[in-house]
Design a protein around this motif. Structure first.
Motif, short mmCIF file in Angstrom:
data_model
loop_
_atom_site.label_atom_id
_atom_site.label_comp_id
_atom_site.label_asym_id
_atom_site.label_seq_id
_atom_site.Cartn_x
_atom_site.Cartn_y
_atom_site.Cartn_z
N ASP A 1 0.75 -1.19 0.00
CA ASP A 1 0.00 -0.03 -0.23
C ASP A 1 0.76 1.16 0.04
O ASP A 1 1.76 1.61 0.89
N LEU A 2 0.82 2.14 -1.04
CA LEU A 2 1.54 3.30 -1.38
C LEU A 2 0.37 4.51 -1.10
O LEU A 2 -0.37 4.55 -2.06
N ARG A 3 0.34 5.43 -0.39
CA ARG A 3 -0.25 6.50 -0.06
C ARG A 3 0.43 7.89 0.18
O ARG A 3 1.33 7.91 1.05
N ARG A 4 -0.28 8.91 -0.39
CA ARG A 4 0.12 10.01 0.15
C ARG A 4 -1.29 10.95 0.46
O ARG A 4 -2.25 11.00 -0.43
N THR A 5 -1.46 11.52 1.62
CA THR A 5 -2.79 12.34 2.01
C THR A 5 -2.44 13.58 2.75
O THR A 5 -1.16 13.47 3.54
N SER A 6 -3.16 14.52 1.98
CA SER A 6 -2.85 15.86 2.89
C SER A 6 -4.11 16.36 3.38
O SER A 6 -5.33 16.28 2.67
N THR A 7 -4.46 16.79 4.51
CA THR A 7 -5.50 16.93 5.13
C THR A 7 -5.43 18.75 5.63
O THR A 7 -4.63 18.89 6.23
N THR A 8 -6.35 19.58 5.39
CA THR A 8 -6.41 20.83 5.77
C THR A 8 -7.85 21.16 6.19
O THR A 8 -8.65 21.15 5.27
N VAL A 9 -7.84 21.87 7.42
CA VAL A 9 -9.26 22.38 7.93
C VAL A 9 -9.04 24.03 7.67
O VAL A 9 -8.34 24.63 8.22
N PRO A 10 -10.00 24.49 6.68
CA PRO A 10 -9.89 25.91 6.65
C PRO A 10 -10.40 26.72 7.67
O PRO A 10 -11.42 26.67 7.90
N ASP A 11 -9.37 27.43 8.21
CA ASP A 11 -10.00 28.35 9.48
C ASP A 11 -8.77 29.53 9.54
O ASP A 11 -7.84 29.31 8.76
N SER A 12 -8.89 30.35 10.53
CA SER A 12 -7.71 31.33 10.60
C SER A 12 -6.34 30.74 11.24
O SER A 12 -5.64 31.74 11.15
N LEU A 13 -6.59 29.98 11.94
CA LEU A 13 -5.38 29.41 12.81
C LEU A 13 -5.16 27.89 12.27
O LEU A 13 -6.06 27.24 11.81
N PRO A 14 -3.94 27.51 12.34
CA PRO A 14 -3.65 26.18 12.03
C PRO A 14 -4.51 25.32 12.87
O PRO A 14 -4.29 25.39 14.21
N SER A 15 -4.62 24.01 12.33
CA SER A 15 -5.70 23.17 13.06
C SER A 15 -4.82 21.93 13.45
O SER A 15 -3.98 21.60 12.71
N ALA A 16 -5.08 21.35 14.43
CA ALA A 16 -4.56 20.09 14.92
C ALA A 16 -4.84 19.07 13.73
O ALA A 16 -3.97 18.08 13.73
N ALA A 17 -5.63 19.22 12.96
CA ALA A 17 -5.98 18.16 11.88
C ALA A 17 -5.10 18.54 10.60
O ALA A 17 -5.09 17.82 9.72
N ASP A 18 -4.58 19.72 10.53
CA ASP A 18 -4.00 19.91 9.33
C ASP A 18 -2.40 19.05 9.34
O ASP A 18 -1.59 19.17 10.00
N ASN A 19 -2.39 18.44 8.23
CA ASN A 19 -1.24 17.40 8.05
C ASN A 19 -1.05 16.82 6.71
O ASN A 19 -1.85 16.94 5.94
N THR A 20 0.17 16.50 6.23
CA THR A 20 0.50 15.64 4.93
C THR A 20 1.49 14.46 5.37
O THR A 20 2.45 14.83 6.05
N TYR A 21 1.02 13.33 5.02
CA TYR A 21 1.67 12.19 5.18
C TYR A 21 1.99 11.09 3.99
O TYR A 21 1.03 11.33 3.20
N GLY A 22 3.08 10.51 4.04
CA GLY A 22 3.24 9.45 3.04
C GLY A 22 3.12 8.17 3.79
O GLY A 22 3.82 8.10 4.85
N LEU A 23 2.71 6.99 3.18
CA LEU A 23 2.48 5.74 3.92
C LEU A 23 3.19 4.80 2.90
O LEU A 23 2.69 4.82 1.64
N VAL A 24 3.90 3.89 3.61
CA VAL A 24 4.52 2.82 2.66
C VAL A 24 4.25 1.53 3.83
O VAL A 24 4.51 1.50 4.82
N ASP A 25 3.45 0.50 3.08
CA ASP A 25 2.94 -0.57 3.83
C ASP A 25 3.20 -1.93 3.20
O ASP A 25 2.23 -1.94 2.28
N LEU A 26 4.09 -2.64 3.52
CA LEU A 26 4.34 -4.03 2.89
C LEU A 26 4.28 -5.22 3.74
O LEU A 26 4.77 -5.06 5.04
#
Length: 585
Positions: free
Chosen positions: A258-283
């Motif tokens: 499993d190869l994956r890249r995900t970016s999550t952004t919650v639009p608001d005036s301040l950075p949110s704890a949910a804002d993140n970008t990650y890559g995953l390699v699962d073999l």
């Protein structure tokens, strides 16, 4: 009010109405004489759980002289009444518009070939694997003796085609408009392509889309490949995956990437704890290393599997992470190994949620122990998990299956950053009251963290534990208890082959934190009722109409909803999982 209508479901209702002829002179047909067909007999018989291999036992060891594949149109014959013919011109037209499964696609799915000796479990597993395919409505394998031969038989594989094109539209919360198109059997090859679009006012971007392309059983290898890309408000994901799951214990090698890249952004005036970008390699990969014959079950085996897994998670954008905060956003790498013992077989049953559907019910035992190394950015430690699951028929009561999973970092005789998950599923035997038959379903699941950080929360995003409600990232809690209750009433009413099954349900979701009892925490709920309509010989599947009321929810949502959607399938706890497991919080 939430709506999930589909063009094909409305088409099915229209066609059914044409056959029913809803008028005063036809009312008596609803409870009057019934069609004389094998399918009706099948729906009316008492559906006792039956071992899926039993009908093949008498032919064990005989050689397959010839194998025939018989494909049945979407609209027309069923696997239990192959003599039925298409009834109308619209049905004939739709049969021609639907992709017909190629014979090579079906043959590659089977676990046996011409010339093989009959193995009852291979034939039973082949039936089950065919029924799991999205483009197959039902499947049956028949064995026939050859006059004058004592050691050879002929085999016929009957498959009922399913309608594979799905068109959908929806109006969701926040005035979001959605539309989707899925073809599950492109060119009859078993390839699936799916495209969906969502329009969300006042979001950036306003237009979102979700596409994926998957190929099942590549060249008969039982390897599935999937390519996926999603871009919606708040999330963008691209992924490529290959997997060879343990669809049957006879497979010698299994694994996945499993190869994956995900970016999550919650639009608001301040950075949110949910804002993140990650890559995953699962073999991962595994294989059986030993088998035992079970004396109390002639011909059956217990199988020991060994497997290994490498999982690497890397963030390129995230909240500020410290040794004591935001554990879920740490860069992590796991190197794990598992030992798994499996005894897994299946019952066949019908009249679970719907009329006209053969379901495969697992029973047996799974025990798995996982151990390995975990690099969690600030610490290097060990990781351990254990899974125990068992399912069986309960004499006079029905069927039950349960699973216990626990995992975390062992340290000083305790588990840190751990999780415990307990799930049970039960359905009753059919209870008959007059001409009505009732079945009760109970599903319960409990999740809790063990010695985790104070800001750790269960990942609720996209969860739909309350029917018709999808949670967002605002829902938070470190422990949870879900209860889903459903009662199905199979009626004796039939109108020109259309059968009616009514259902009621209650969904409860307790979410909380701290040391208080989970039953003393916040409780959210959904209550409702509906009807499932099934037309004999229709490959589209039953139509469900559902009304729900939500007394209390953790998100903004309408208090009521109505929905129309397709068939509900039985989803059990799996007893064939051998991948080294990381128990997720």
């Amino acid at each position: 009010m939430s709506q999930r209508p589909t063009i094909l479901l409305l088409l099915q209702l229209a066609l059914a109405a044409c056959h029913v002829g809803v008028s005063a002179e036809h009312v008596e047909s609803i409870a009057g004489p019934e069609p004389d067909s094998a399918e009706v007999e099948r729906s009316e018989r008492d559906p006792v759980l039956e071992r899926s291999d039993l009908k093949f036992i008498d032919y064990a060891g005989k050689h397959i002289r010839r194998m025939r594949i018989r494909k049945l149109d979407v609209f027309g014959p069923s696997v239990d009444d192959t003599s039925r013919e298409t009834l109308s011109r619209p049905e004939s037209l739709l049969n021609h518009l639907n992709f017909q499964t190629r014979e090579t696609t079906i043959r590659r799915t089977l676990l046996f070939r011409e010339g093989d000796a009959i193995d009852p479990f291979r034939l039973a597993d082949s039936e089950r694997i065919l029924r799991k395919l999205g483009f197959i409505g039902d499947a049956r394998i028949d064995v026939a003796l050859i006059p004058g031969s004592v050691d050879s038989v002929d085999v016929q594989v009957i498959v009922k085609e399913a309608w594979t094109l799905r068109l959908s539209g929806s109006l969701k919360e926040g005035n979001r408009l959605g539309a989707g198109l899925t073809e599950q059997n492109l060119l009859g090859l078993g390839h699936q392509v799916s495209m969906a679009a969502t329009l969300t006012p006042h979001a950036t971007p306003r237009l979102g889309f979700d596409t994926d392309y998957s190929v099942q059983n590549i060249h008969g290898s039982f390897i599935t490949g999937k390519l996926k890309y999603v871009r919606v408000p708040e999330e963008e994901t691209a992924g490529l995956a290959f997997s060879r799951e343990l669809v049957s214990p006879i497979l010698r090698y299994v694994g996945g990437l499993d190869l994956r890249r995900t970016s999550t952004t919650v639009p608001d005036s301040l950075p949110s704890a949910a804002d993140n970008t990650y890559g995953l390699v699962d073999l991962w990969a595994g294989r059986p290393v030993h088998q035992w014959h079970i004396q109390r079950e002639p011909g059956r085996r217990g199988i020991l599997f060994l497997s290994g897994r490498l999982r690497r998670l890397r963030f390129t954008r995230r909240p500020p992470v410290t040794p004591s905060t935001f554990y879920q956003y740490r860069n992590m790498e796991h190197v794990l190994g598992s030992v798994t013992y499996i005894q897994s077989w299946y019952y066949r049953a019908n009249l679970l949620y719907n009329f006209g559907r053969t379901e495969d019910i697992p029973y047996g035992l799974l025990a798995r122990v996982t151990y390995g190394l975990a690099d969690e950015e600030f610490t290097r430690t060990h990781y351990a998990s254990a899974t125990l699951a068992a399912g069986e028929r309960i004499s006079g009561l029905g069927y039950g299956i349960g699973e216990l999973r626990i995992g975390g970092n062992p340290r000083g005789g305790e588990i840190e950053h751990g999780v415990i998950r307990l799930r049970t599923l039960y359905f009753s035997r059919l209870l008959q009251v007059g001409g009505f038959r009732f079945r009760q379903f109970i599903n319960a699941e409990y999740t809790a963290g063990i010695h985790r950080f104070a800001d750790d929360s269960i990942d609720f995003y996209g969860d739909e534990s309350i029917r018709g409600v999808v949670y967002n990232s605002d829902v938070a809690g470190s422990k949870r208890l879900q209860l889903n209750l459903e009662t199905v009433a199979f009626t004796p009413w039939r109108a020109q082959g259309v059968t009616f099954a009514f259902f009621t349900f209650a969904d409860l979701d307790f979410i909380g934190s701290g040391r208080r009892s989970i039953l003393a925490q916040d409780c959210y709920s959904g209550l409702g009722l509906g009807v499932r309509l099934h037309k004999d010989g229709f490959g589209i599947g039953p139509v469900q109409l559902r009304f729900a009321w939500y007394p209390r929810l953790p998100i903004d949502h309408d208090a009521y909803s109505c929905a129309a959607f397709g068939e509900k399938r039985f989803r059990s706890i799996e007893l064939l999982g051998i991948r080294p497991e990381i128990v997720e919080h």
